[in-house]
Design a protein around this motif. Structure first.
Motif, PDB file in Angstrom:
ATOM      1  N   HIS A 249     -11.689  -0.366  -0.155  1.00 15.48           N
ATOM      2  CA  HIS A 249     -10.738   0.655  -0.582  1.00 15.48           C
ATOM      3  C   HIS A 249     -11.119   2.046  -0.103  1.00 15.48           C
ATOM      4  CE1 HIS A 249      -9.042  -2.440  -2.990  1.00 15.48           C
ATOM      5  NE2 HIS A 249      -9.971  -2.435  -3.910  1.00 15.48           N
TER       6      HIS A 249
ATOM      7  N   ARG B 293      -2.241  -1.329  -3.814  1.00 20.76           N
ATOM      8  CA  ARG B 293      -3.050  -0.115  -3.710  1.00 20.76           C
ATOM      9  C   ARG B 293      -2.161   1.114  -3.825  1.00 20.76           C
ATOM     10  NH1 ARG B 293      -5.132  -3.748  -0.039  1.00 20.76           N
ATOM     11  NH2 ARG B 293      -7.340  -4.222  -0.277  1.00 20.76           N
TER      12      ARG B 293
ATOM     13  N   ASP C 200       0.845  -1.195   0.000  1.00 18.14           N
ATOM     14  CA  ASP C 200       0.000   0.000   0.000  1.00 18.14           C
ATOM     15  C   ASP C 200       0.880   1.243   0.000  1.00 18.14           C
ATOM     16  OD1 ASP C 200      -2.314  -1.578   0.207  1.00 18.14           O
ATOM     17  OD2 ASP C 200      -2.083  -1.703   2.368  1.00 18.14           O
TER      18      ASP C 200
END
Length: 642
Positions: free
Chosen positions: A626, A542, A516
């Motif tokens: 998300h 992400r 991430d």
């Protein structure tokens, strides 16, 4: 001599296959008819987990579970965050007892079909439907399901992510009379109030949670009327019906006589308190021997000494103070009381001055999670260290010039170095989390951040609002912290100037385990260097890029190349000031429905358009798993300690 796996006895193959993930089981089943038959064994498919099956389309799962013998052997299924699944196959799982499908969009007909088919459910997690439904007809359906199937009364664990239609959920909750664990959260960052009298009007009965042991209600975004928990409080005060041993109690307190109760506090291991109301009940509870995690928040400016409260929690392992107003805490005294503390999160107000690093935080050698404001970088070690260059140069500047070289004396003078030297077990480090806590930029010793590289076990790093003038330390951190999985940078630089893009681009290729990554800056270059650098992060899933002001348009070609190069990406959220609506729409549509990458979500937006409006339909289309990547930064603290 090599031996083919197909020649192994079935007993050995079963013991091998039972350790595979859900996506691997599907791939093995496609290999041969023999493996497909063996994978019908209960030991292989009793517990299925597809949470990381980002490259697995729903058709493959449907085909895998179409075999009658296989679907009847599934007792536990976890498809949390698999937002691309339509889960029609779930109705075939007649013997499933644990069904986890949090952050998966659902409709009321789908929920009704699951409750009707899966009659043995004991554990259930879901995202509550957001469509409209008449409460009268919904209550009739629940009555029929409860009478014919009887599974609502069997539920013991219920976890719900709920944004809207709270009354329909309360109607459903009234039938779950055997619940032992209840978790209610909301990821949209919108408060919702419930009219309890209206709920009674439609339902005709009150909640009956007589077996409840654990209660978690999101303390940030979810609000409840105190009347909802009136029965729970009355039950604890009834001597004829003693309370069970509560394990968790995480809710908001409203006033002195609100839930939680004193008797419940005595048995809780996890407790969230909203001061000052809940604090009064805690003070009268005495010693809390069972309490291991304490979270304290305050929405009012009130002077409270939390040290005396902590002194009555001898077994505390986690202490988190959120939005604490004028709550004071003697961190040195806390160390004397709790030397083995593992998680610490502190909010500091300007009146209190810098946090005590020396003799305080740095002595917690077992810390694994640490969150402190920027004020923590103000404290010095009390030594008058000066570099030779500064002594010989008569010209003195009030602060380091932009882009100047970091000097060794500036690094060694910071007291926060003791944290890097002593707290080697740190896994998560967050420095700075609130723009409401001003700090004097002239005194912040940010140069010591280069010593983050000493934290070899660090996996999550967040830096927010730190006035740096050079980003060279990021390269050393990336090289030293090889286990880093999450990196979040927000509003770094003096006066909002971003001077670390080039060093950051050089650092990212060293982050081989990065999953991430979030970068938020008010004024930043187009970001092409960042996009190209992320191509070297092989495990990246992400990526959030927020730039409120830029001088040239975003390089969308570099964004597309990143998406094509990194097949592991499942979520990209980019907000820039120079993005046309046509370009944003084209990219979203291009990657909306790709069979080979069903989990991929690409979202681009011009910052001039209100990105975080509550009625933004496009924003609501973002999967729930998300959404926390985009909401206000303060939620990161709460997510880290859940």
């Amino acid at each position: 001599m090599a031996m083919e796996i197909s020649l192994f006895p079935e007993e050995i193959l079963i013991n091998i296959f039972r350790f595979l993930s859900g996506q691997d089981l599907i791939n093995v089943a496609k290999t041969s008819n023999t493996f497909n038959r063996i994978l019908c064994d209960k030991k292989c498919v009793s517990k299925l987990n597809f949470t990381k099956a980002y490259l697995c389309p729903e058709t493959d799962i449907k085909e895998f579970l179409s075999h009658r013998g296989r679907c009847l052997n599934v007792t536990s299924l976890d498809i949390s965050s698999c937002y691309w699944f339509k889960f029609k196959f779930i109705t075939k799982l007649k013997n499933v007892q644990s069904l986890l499908m949090l952050a998966v969009p659902m409709t009321f007909p789908q929920l009704e079909a699951i409750l009707t088919s899966c009659t043995k459910l004991v554990e259930f997690s879901l995202t509550w439907p957001e469509e409209d439904i008449k409460l009268g007809s919904w209550d009739e359906k629940l009555t029929i399901i409860d009478r014919e199937c009887g599974n609502l009364g069997k539920l013991q664990v219920l976890e719900v992510l709920i944004n809207f239609k709270f009354l329909s959920f309360m109607n459903f909750l009234a039938y779950c009379i055997s619940l032992r664990r209840l978790i209610m959260t909301n990821h949209r960052a919108q408060p919702h109030f419930t009219n309890y009298d209206r709920f009674i009007e439609y339902n005709g009965r009150r909640l009956s949670l007589t077996h409840l042991e654990e209660l978690v209600a999101d303390p940030v975004n979810l609000y409840f009327q105190p009347e909802i928990f009136r029965d729970l409080r009355q039950r604890t005060q009834n001597s004829d019906d003693p309370p069970r041993l509560w394990k968790k109690c995480w809710i908001i307190g409203y006033h002195d006589d609100s839930f939680p109760d004193k008797k419940i506090m005595l048995n809780c291991s996890v407790l969230f308190l909203q001061v000052p109301s809940s604090l009064y009940a805690l003070e009268s509870a005495g010693t809390l021997d069972h309490l291991t995690e304490l979270m304290v928040g305050s929405s009012v400016q009130i002077n409270i000494n939390l040290t005396t409260v902590v002194s009555r929690c001898p077994n505390l392992m986690s202490l988190n103070v959120f939005d604490a107003g004028n709550v004071t805490l003697d961190i040195i005294e806390v160390y004397k009381l709790l030397p083995n503390l593992e998680r610490l999160s502190l909010s500091c107000q300007p009146k209190q001055g810098p946090l005590k690093i020396k003799g305080g935080i740095a002595n917690f050698r077992n810390l694994s999670h640490l969150t402190v404001p920027v004020c923590a970088l103000v404290e010095s070690q009390g030594e008058n260290l000066q570099s030779v260059d500064r002594i010989n140069n008569p010209i003195r500047f009030k602060r380091a010039r932009t882009g100047s070289t970091v000097m060794l004396a500036d690094i060694e003078s910071a007291a926060f170095n003791q944290v890097f030297n002593n707290c080697s077990k740190l896994v998560m480090l967050q420095i700075g989390f609130s723009s409401d806590v001003p700090c004097c930029q002239l005194k912040i010793r940010w140069e010591c951040l280069v010593n983050i590289k000493k934290l070899l076990n660090l996996t999550h790093l967040t830096l927010d609002g730190i006035p740096i003038s050079s980003g060279q330390f990021l390269i050393e951190v990336a090289k030293g912290c090889s286990k880093l999985k999450s990196l979040r940078l927000r509003h770094l630089g003096i006066a909002g100037k971003c001077m670390y893009v080039i060093p950051l681009a050089e650092a990212l290729p060293f982050c081989k385990n990065l999953i991430d990554f979030r970068l938020e800056q008010g004024n930043m270059a187009p970001g092409t260097l960042i996009f190209k650098a992320l191509e070297h992060c092989e495990k990246l899933e992400r990526f959030v890029y927020l730039c409120y002001r830029s001088f040239s348009p975003t390089d969308t070609d570099a964004v597309e190349h990143l998406i094509e190069t990194r097949k592991s990406l499942i979520f990209i959220f980019i907000v820039c000031s120079l993005l046309t609506k046509r370009v944003c729409t084209q990219l979203r549509r291009k990657y909306a429905h790709i069979v080979s990458r069903p989990a991929l979500v690409v979202f681009l937006r011009n910052f001039l358009n209100s990105v975080f409006r509550s009625n933004d339909k496009e924003l609501f289309s973002i999967p729930a798993c998300h959404i926390n990547e985009m909401v206000d930064f303060r939620n990161w603290m709460y997510d880290s300690f859940k």
